[in-house]
Scaffold this motif. Structure first.
Motif, PDB file in Angstrom:
ATOM      1  N   VAL A 107      -6.065  -1.530  -4.307  1.00  0.00           N
ATOM      2  CA  VAL A 107      -4.862  -2.303  -4.636  1.00  0.00           C
ATOM      3  C   VAL A 107      -3.904  -2.183  -3.455  1.00  0.00           C
ATOM      4  N   LYS A 108      -3.639  -3.306  -2.825  1.00  0.00           N
ATOM      5  CA  LYS A 108      -2.777  -3.296  -1.649  1.00  0.00           C
ATOM      6  C   LYS A 108      -1.410  -3.856  -1.998  1.00  0.00           C
TER       7      LYS A 108
ATOM      8  N   THR B 182       5.214  -3.575  -2.617  1.00  0.00           N
ATOM      9  CA  THR B 182       5.217  -4.987  -2.985  1.00  0.00           C
ATOM     10  C   THR B 182       5.035  -5.090  -4.498  1.00  0.00           C
ATOM     11  N   ILE B 183       5.819  -5.948  -5.136  1.00  0.00           N
ATOM     12  CA  ILE B 183       5.652  -6.155  -6.578  1.00  0.00           C
ATOM     13  C   ILE B 183       4.356  -6.954  -6.775  1.00  0.00           C
ATOM     14  N   GLY B 184       3.383  -6.365  -7.457  1.00  0.00           N
ATOM     15  CA  GLY B 184       2.083  -7.009  -7.623  1.00  0.00           C
ATOM     16  C   GLY B 184       1.980  -7.818  -8.900  1.00  0.00           C
TER      17      GLY B 184
ATOM     18  N   ASN C  66       0.143  -3.709 -10.844  1.00  0.00           N
ATOM     19  CA  ASN C  66       1.241  -2.780 -11.101  1.00  0.00           C
ATOM     20  C   ASN C  66       0.817  -1.689 -12.078  1.00  0.00           C
ATOM     21  N   ASP C  67      -0.005  -2.044 -13.065  1.00  0.00           N
ATOM     22  CA  ASP C  67      -0.552  -1.042 -13.985  1.00  0.00           C
ATOM     23  C   ASP C  67      -1.274   0.063 -13.202  1.00  0.00           C
ATOM     24  N   VAL C  68      -2.124  -0.359 -12.260  1.00  0.00           N
ATOM     25  CA  VAL C  68      -2.879   0.603 -11.450  1.00  0.00           C
ATOM     26  C   VAL C  68      -1.925   1.476 -10.637  1.00  0.00           C
TER      27      VAL C  68
END
Lengths: 364, 364
Positions: A34-35, A345-347, A352-354
């Motif tokens: 997750v980047k 960064t807002i994903g 965001n859960d991860v």
């Protein structure tokens, strides 16, 4: 061989770590990485843009229209400015480079806030210019004016909203700075994240059009963030024609690839995609604010598509970033900016859960 | 605002006219325009590369791997050199720009042949350097040596095969020049069209590997010509690590787009496409030689994917080019290079048919 002296002072820019590197170094499968480090648009590429890219895939052998007629038409329509007010860069980065090269030398200085976009300094140093920073990372009128009168910088950079902090400077404050500065100094208003600020609060909305009245101001915008084209490298500068003409002299021909040009033309029309990106962002950023409150560390109120957490003396930003990286979660450590904090960064909801899961475990 | 003095001497590069412009200006349908002006690969984009572009179209929002790990691996395999010997540019043009900026200032000079690639001069002028040219458009050892000893230039450009003339300099002559020049001068061996020269005659084949023994030599190559990626802007420089490191200081991050990177990685593997391009070229260029003989004007024996016709006092290159343009056939007028001639890219059989038809009519 003897290289130019300016090279001695230059450190190469360290880009956010790519997914490929985490895959190679930590043996994590690409789909598990997750980047949230480079402020890429989490909803991806607009489907309309992806379609245009596919339709143009067999034109990769053809040079682009170097006049960028259609892209300029799209931008001049969007912003109500003329073609002659626009220069296109490989990212707004490249417009910053043109500005630096057209204006700076070893006797000049540039002025920016304490923590701001790294490329201002790098491009200025490539010209041997002196870097002057204000004390605060916010753009404070009094600090800017004091430094301006003391150093008479050739360029003042106003990054609003600011990167990597996420705060913004109000339209009123920006105009106050512009009004006080003389015509020998260029003011760069870098609005790379402006779409997010405008959507959040009108007070922070600045349009290129309203800055066109000043001959010593240039507005920069980009397709890399809200428009979802980070990988395509397309940005722009908008200013009076005399300045645009000077910057054109530093522009290499074909500075935008054929597919980047086609993608940007389509992206410029796809306002629904931008609206969708911002809506997702506004919904998800609340979770980041709550997460910070829950874990007792500060955050900077954000006008961008990322949030900056400040750890004070509770956590170490390098330890946190490294621990997350080993788990396949890439965020941006701000230690190199002199801040004990991280930029995330807002994903998407799932990304965001991860992030929250691993972040909680790492700091517990 | 006061711009840097060097801007006064710079003229903006005039790119070959794009198809879009002919469509707009002369109202010719795009499918009826034949563009043989920019040395684009006439067989188009490799189908394998187009497939990779389509497969990556939805990654346009993601920044590329800025280390360019895979592309460097492909190039280091192809040329038997190390990763640390390679720098990637947005076209080999951009590597020329890095070279100029790392080495030149207002006190330095650069040396090139009388007629050669226009960007050498433009990038050198951006740094305020003095341009020295030999008398001939061929790269003649004696002329280069005389000018070298007189001016001690900081950079010598050897464009082989040469653009826009099409002639080549033999490996032996290039090595003679290199051997005589001292280490304070960088020698740029620009092999943008090398694939065509190597295929035509071994004597003109130069590999990056054999130049790596010299600390003051850099080899430039590109994916724009034989590899069919003119629109994607990917080229490279190969040299000793010290030089590569210096050039890296002038490289902006993410200077290659995500799709350009993916395309170049695939193109580097697709040697069958290169072979096919060259085979078509070798077959079709004979028709251009015959056409010149038939109409009684000279041509330069070509080691590239284009041919240069020299009109002497029989025809006027500007009249010929303009007349063809109005018929939707775009070729390159060399008047701005001080030559009464034209440069024509060797097209497909069908494109060449159109060119010969209109050309015959225009000059009859």
């Amino acid at each position: 061989m003897k290289f130019n002296k300016v090279l001695e002072g230059i450190q190469t820019y360290e880009a956010g770590k790519p997914i490929e590197l985490v895959v190679r170094e930590f043996g994590i499968a690409p789909e598990n990485v997750v980047k949230l480090a480079s402020n890429e648009n989490p909803i991806g590429t607009s489907p309309k843009v992806a379609e245009v890219i596919r339709a143009n895939a067999d034109k990769a052998h053809l040079y682009p229209d170097d006049s960028m007629f259609e892209l300029k038409a799209a931008l001049s329509g969007k912003f109500d400015v003329g073609d002659e007010n626009i220069i296109i860069g490989a990212g707004s980065d490249q417009v910053l480079e043109f500005i630096s090269r057209a204006l700076l030398d070893e006797k000049s200085s540039v002025l920016m806030s304490a923590v701001t976009f790294a490329m201002y300094e790098i491009y200025a140093k490539q010209m041997g210019a002196k870097i002057v920073r204000t004390a605060s990372w916010e753009h404070r009128y009094d600090e800017f004016m004091e430094a301006y009168h003391m150093h008479k910088p050739k360029i003042i950079y106003i990054c609003t909203p600011n990167n990597p902090t996420g705060d913004a400077t109000s339209r009123e404050e920006v105009l106050e700075i512009i009004e006080e500065v003389g015509n020998d100094t260029l003011i760069v208003v870098d609005g790379a994240y402006m779409e997010y600020a405008s959507a959040k609060d009108d007070k922070y909305a600045i349009t290129p059009k309203e800055l066109l009245g000043y001959e010593n101001v240039i507005y920069l915008g980009t397709f890399s963030k809200a428009y979802g084209l980070g990988g395509m490298r397309v940005g722009y500068g908008i200013a009076q024609p005399e300045l645009i003409k000077a910057l054109y002299k530093m522009r290499p021909p074909f500075n935008i690839s054929t597919l980047s040009l086609a993608a940007a033309i389509e992206a410029a029309k796809d306002e629904a995609f931008v609206a969708k990106s911002i809506a997702l962002h506004q919904e998800q950023i609340k979770r980041y604010e709550d997460f910070a409150k829950e874990h007792g560390f500060e955050y900077i109120d954000s006008y961008t598509n990322f949030i900056t957490y400040l750890f004070g003396d509770t956590l170490d930003s390098t330890e946190v970033s490294d621990a997350l990286l080993r788990r396949g979660v890439i965020i941006r450590n701000l230690a190199s900016y002199g801040m004990n904090g991280v930029r995330i960064t807002i994903g998407t909801a799932a990304q965001n859960d991860v992030l929250f899961k691993h972040f909680s475990e790492v700091i517990s």
